[in-house]
Design a protein around this motif. Structure first.
Motif: not given
Length: 215
Positions: A117-139, A148-154
């Motif tokens: 049921n998620l409408i808005s996912l706001d995780l910007y301006a943190n220090k998150l690492t790793g990749t963007i999960p493919k599972s977010l495609s289920k939202l 934006n403004n994290n340390k995400l790679a991949g």
């Protein structure tokens, strides 16, 4: 004696039935309190999060609907640090997850893909690492995704092109590589949504198999 046994059994059953709704309504509180145990909270913004309450609807920064289900978590700009953790995936009624402008680190849990049921996912301006999960495609209800403004790679998961309701995406200022999808909603997103990713090579070419250069 037999009547006494029957009465005792009936009383025990009544106690179980009365307790069940309270426990069920506290599942979301358990998930949120598990999150709290992961976080450092120097400003005390989570001090109202009392795990002994029936549900978390009285906690600050938590919003519930008429059925006492958690639909919004507002912890943006709260100076909290630590990791997000998989427990948030249990908040299946959540519509707004606002954790922006903090000091959160670690990876984005794949369990966030359970938040249908998620409408808005706001995780910007943190220090998150790793990749963007493919599972977010289920939202499937998601309209806003700001990482934006994290340390995400991949690379950018091609599965995200299935998010037909997505209106805004911001992946700028990370370390994302490969190419930008062009299918689905990605055909409408401006290039500034992806800027300042030094290893990102621009949009995919139509009709060609995607290739993640530099990943």
């Amino acid at each position: 004696m037999e009547m006494a046994l029957v009465s005792a059994g009936a009383v025990a059953l009544l106690v179980v039935l009365l307790a069940a709704p309270a426990r069920a309504s506290n599942e979301e509180g358990d998930a949120l309190y598990a999150l709290r145990t992961r976080l450092l909270d120097p400003n005390g913004v989570l001090q109202s999060w009392d795990p002994t309450l029936v549900n978390p609807c009285t906690w600050f920064h938590v919003t519930c609907d008429h059925a006492s289900r958690v639909v919004r978590l507002d912890l943006g700009n709260s100076n909290i640090s630590g990791s997000i953790g998989p427990e948030l995936g249990r908040l299946v009624n959540l519509q707004y997850l606002e954790l922006y402008r903090n000091n959160l680190d670690g990876e984005i849990p794949k369990e966030l893909g359970n938040l249908k049921n998620l409408i808005s996912l706001d995780l910007y301006a943190n220090k998150l690492t790793g990749t963007i999960p493919k599972s977010l495609s289920k939202l499937s209800s998601l309209r806003f995704m700001r990482l934006n403004n994290n340390k995400l790679a991949g690379s950018i998961p091609r599965e995200l092109a299935k998010l037909s309701n997505l209106k805004v995406i911001d992946l700028s200022n990370n370390d994302i590589c490969g190419t930008i999808p062009v299918d689905g909603p990605f055909s409408t997103f401006p290039l500034r949504s992806f800027e300042n990713n030094s290893r990102l090579n621009g949009p995919e070419l139509q009709g060609l198999v995607p290739y993640d250069f530099g990943c």
